[in-house]
Design a protein around this motif. Sequence first.
Motif, PDB file in Angstrom:
ATOM      1  N   THR A 192      74.442  47.645  88.599  1.00 52.06           N
ATOM      2  CA  THR A 192      73.596  46.477  88.779  1.00 52.06           C
ATOM      3  C   THR A 192      73.652  45.514  87.605  1.00 52.06           C
ATOM      4  N   SER A 193      74.066  45.959  86.439  1.00 51.54           N
ATOM      5  CA  SER A 193      74.057  45.086  85.275  1.00 51.54           C
ATOM      6  C   SER A 193      75.325  44.264  85.154  1.00 51.54           C
ATOM      7  N   THR A 194      76.263  44.414  86.047  1.00 56.99           N
ATOM      8  CA  THR A 194      77.536  43.729  85.907  1.00 56.99           C
ATOM      9  C   THR A 194      77.720  42.647  86.937  1.00 56.99           C
ATOM     10  N   ALA A 195      78.514  41.639  86.538  1.00 54.78           N
ATOM     11  CA  ALA A 195      78.924  40.613  87.483  1.00 54.78           C
ATOM     12  C   ALA A 195      80.205  41.035  88.183  1.00 54.78           C
ATOM     13  N   ASP A 196      80.974  41.905  87.593  1.00 54.97           N
ATOM     14  CA  ASP A 196      82.197  42.442  88.155  1.00 54.97           C
ATOM     15  C   ASP A 196      82.105  43.959  88.095  1.00 54.97           C
ATOM     16  N   ALA A 197      83.002  44.647  88.773  1.00 59.15           N
ATOM     17  CA  ALA A 197      83.059  46.100  88.646  1.00 59.15           C
ATOM     18  C   ALA A 197      83.689  46.443  87.310  1.00 59.15           C
ATOM     19  N   ALA A 198      83.090  47.396  86.578  1.00 61.12           N
ATOM     20  CA  ALA A 198      83.601  47.731  85.246  1.00 61.12           C
ATOM     21  C   ALA A 198      83.437  49.214  84.968  1.00 61.12           C
ATOM     22  N   ALA A 199      83.679  50.040  85.948  1.00 59.97           N
ATOM     23  CA  ALA A 199      83.409  51.463  85.801  1.00 59.97           C
ATOM     24  C   ALA A 199      84.509  52.183  85.039  1.00 59.97           C
ATOM     25  N   ASP A 200      85.757  51.729  85.181  1.00 55.57           N
ATOM     26  CA  ASP A 200      86.870  52.452  84.578  1.00 55.57           C
ATOM     27  C   ASP A 200      87.039  52.063  83.118  1.00 55.57           C
ATOM     28  N   PRO A 201      87.515  52.993  82.280  1.00 54.05           N
ATOM     29  CA  PRO A 201      87.800  52.658  80.882  1.00 54.05           C
ATOM     30  C   PRO A 201      88.827  51.527  80.806  1.00 54.05           C
ATOM     31  N   VAL A 202      88.684  50.695  79.791  1.00 50.71           N
ATOM     32  CA  VAL A 202      89.590  49.568  79.612  1.00 50.71           C
ATOM     33  C   VAL A 202      90.222  49.646  78.231  1.00 50.71           C
ATOM     34  N   ASP A 203      91.108  48.701  77.945  1.00 50.03           N
ATOM     35  CA  ASP A 203      91.760  48.691  76.636  1.00 50.03           C
ATOM     36  C   ASP A 203      90.821  48.216  75.537  1.00 50.03           C
ATOM     37  N   LEU A 204      89.982  47.206  75.860  1.00 47.57           N
ATOM     38  CA  LEU A 204      89.129  46.625  74.827  1.00 47.57           C
ATOM     39  C   LEU A 204      87.789  46.207  75.413  1.00 47.57           C
ATOM     40  N   LEU A 205      86.719  46.623  74.747  1.00 51.22           N
ATOM     41  CA  LEU A 205      85.376  46.127  75.033  1.00 51.22           C
ATOM     42  C   LEU A 205      85.038  45.084  73.976  1.00 51.22           C
ATOM     43  N   ARG A 265      88.471  57.279  71.759  1.00 48.07           N
ATOM     44  CA  ARG A 265      87.830  56.225  72.546  1.00 48.07           C
ATOM     45  C   ARG A 265      86.650  55.656  71.758  1.00 48.07           C
ATOM     46  N   ALA A 266      86.075  54.600  72.324  1.00 47.31           N
ATOM     47  CA  ALA A 266      84.835  54.031  71.792  1.00 47.31           C
ATOM     48  C   ALA A 266      83.906  53.747  72.958  1.00 47.31           C
ATOM     49  N   GLU A 267      82.609  53.816  72.705  1.00 49.03           N
ATOM     50  CA  GLU A 267      81.622  53.615  73.762  1.00 49.03           C
ATOM     51  C   GLU A 267      80.598  52.559  73.355  1.00 49.03           C
ATOM     52  N   VAL A 268      80.140  51.823  74.348  1.00 49.38           N
ATOM     53  CA  VAL A 268      79.045  50.873  74.164  1.00 49.38           C
ATOM     54  C   VAL A 268      77.930  51.254  75.133  1.00 49.38           C
ATOM     55  N   ALA A 269      76.735  51.466  74.601  1.00 51.39           N
ATOM     56  CA  ALA A 269      75.576  51.777  75.440  1.00 51.39           C
ATOM     57  C   ALA A 269      74.854  50.491  75.792  1.00 51.39           C
ATOM     58  N   LEU A 270      74.464  50.371  77.061  1.00 49.00           N
ATOM     59  CA  LEU A 270      73.720  49.221  77.528  1.00 49.00           C
ATOM     60  C   LEU A 270      72.238  49.539  77.603  1.00 49.00           C
ATOM     61  N   GLU A 271      71.432  48.496  77.652  1.00 50.17           N
ATOM     62  CA  GLU A 271      69.986  48.663  77.645  1.00 50.17           C
ATOM     63  C   GLU A 271      69.491  49.470  78.843  1.00 50.17           C
ATOM     64  N   ASP A 272      70.218  49.389  79.966  1.00 46.15           N
ATOM     65  CA  ASP A 272      69.799  50.106  81.164  1.00 46.15           C
ATOM     66  C   ASP A 272      70.279  51.554  81.197  1.00 46.15           C
ATOM     67  N   GLY A 273      70.908  52.021  80.103  1.00 47.65           N
ATOM     68  CA  GLY A 273      71.368  53.398  80.012  1.00 47.65           C
ATOM     69  C   GLY A 273      72.820  53.600  80.388  1.00 47.65           C
ATOM     70  N   GLU A 274      73.471  52.557  80.899  1.00 48.88           N
ATOM     71  CA  GLU A 274      74.880  52.659  81.280  1.00 48.88           C
ATOM     72  C   GLU A 274      75.757  52.785  80.033  1.00 48.88           C
ATOM     73  N   LEU A 275      76.863  53.500  80.146  1.00 49.19           N
ATOM     74  CA  LEU A 275      77.845  53.619  79.072  1.00 49.19           C
ATOM     75  C   LEU A 275      79.152  52.992  79.513  1.00 49.19           C
ATOM     76  N   LEU A 276      79.706  52.128  78.668  1.00 46.46           N
ATOM     77  CA  LEU A 276      81.022  51.558  78.897  1.00 46.46           C
ATOM     78  C   LEU A 276      81.987  52.161  77.895  1.00 46.46           C
ATOM     79  N   THR A 277      83.209  52.442  78.345  1.00 53.33           N
ATOM     80  CA  THR A 277      84.192  53.129  77.508  1.00 53.33           C
ATOM     81  C   THR A 277      85.470  52.303  77.419  1.00 53.33           C
ATOM     82  N   ALA A 278      86.087  52.319  76.253  1.00 55.32           N
ATOM     83  CA  ALA A 278      87.348  51.608  76.045  1.00 55.32           C
ATOM     84  C   ALA A 278      88.124  52.293  74.938  1.00 55.32           C
ATOM     85  N   ALA A 279      89.371  51.874  74.780  1.00 54.09           N
ATOM     86  CA  ALA A 279      90.167  52.393  73.671  1.00 54.09           C
ATOM     87  C   ALA A 279      89.611  51.897  72.340  1.00 54.09           C
ATOM     88  N   SER A 280      89.121  50.634  72.323  1.00 52.75           N
ATOM     89  CA  SER A 280      88.541  50.045  71.115  1.00 52.75           C
ATOM     90  C   SER A 280      87.437  49.082  71.500  1.00 52.75           C
TER      91      SER A 280
END
Length: 308
Positions: free
Chosen positions: A2-15, A101-116
């Motif tokens: 719900t917090s995204t404008a696009d789908a972003a579930a899969d790990p990416v190269d860069l956050l 990997r590296a992770e970014v936590a969002l305010e709603d509890g979601e975790l985003l993952t990337a190489a960097s």
Amino acid sequence: MTSTADAAADPVDLLVVGAGPAGVAAALMAASLRMRVTLVEAAGVGSKVAEIGALENVPGGWTTGPQLAEAFAADIARHRESGRLTLVRARATAVTGYDARAEVALEDGELLTAASVVVATGVTTLTPQDVDWVEVRGEVPRVPPLWRAAPEEVAAREVVVLGADRPLGTWLRAHPHTDTRFRVLHPAHDTYKTAEVAEDRRVRFDLVERVRIAPRPGGGYDIAAHHPDGTSHRATADALLANLGSKPAALDGLVTGPDGYCPPDAQHPRVLVAGDLKGARMQRIAVALGDGGRAALTPYYGSLGTTP
């Protein structure tokens, strides 16, 4: 999600966290190099830039903040259409680097993952409660920042300004015909910033050692200003604006120095910082743009086994 404008579930190269000048530059550089990029922004692309009235140091002929912010948004939209860039509209709260990997936590509890991750969250505006030379007594309402003041709100008035930070010059250049008069109370460490507007007749500078402000019954403020030579004066003001500078908006997980900024060499290898977050001297749009692009090149060349 719900917090995204696009789908972003899969790990990416860069956050990339933050869509100001440094964050946009990092996202565009990475996407142009065919990296998969997720850009995280809580407000809007270039939202802070859009509130800058006049620009003088940005290549490309941009003369106002809204023009540049629109250009940022158009560039991000173009790369989103290519499928290489995902925009997540959410507030990031923390960043963590791991071996792989590296992770970014969002305010709603979601975790985003990337190489960097490139963190470009910039700075937030200081308030009178944040500085040691201003004493606030009583329940003083929030003092709005000068750079957000609309000219019609302060037209034909004498306004007291706390601090002589550079947004004063930007505001005056953006509104050359306003008849507002600014009485600027500032400490010694702001003196060098006054030179660029010293000849503007709408401004009167008042060097102070400390200032006490208190609300007046019915509105306005009582102000007591104490000067380095031991003298003092009292005044009243019906309008008060803050122009006190800024402080870094560091995410949890970043290593900060004594000044609150984030030294690049102190961060996890998979976590990079860019733009204003690195230090007070970075706070120029043109500098932040270049630094954001450089930050994106570091993981790109690292993935190739080389150095930029």
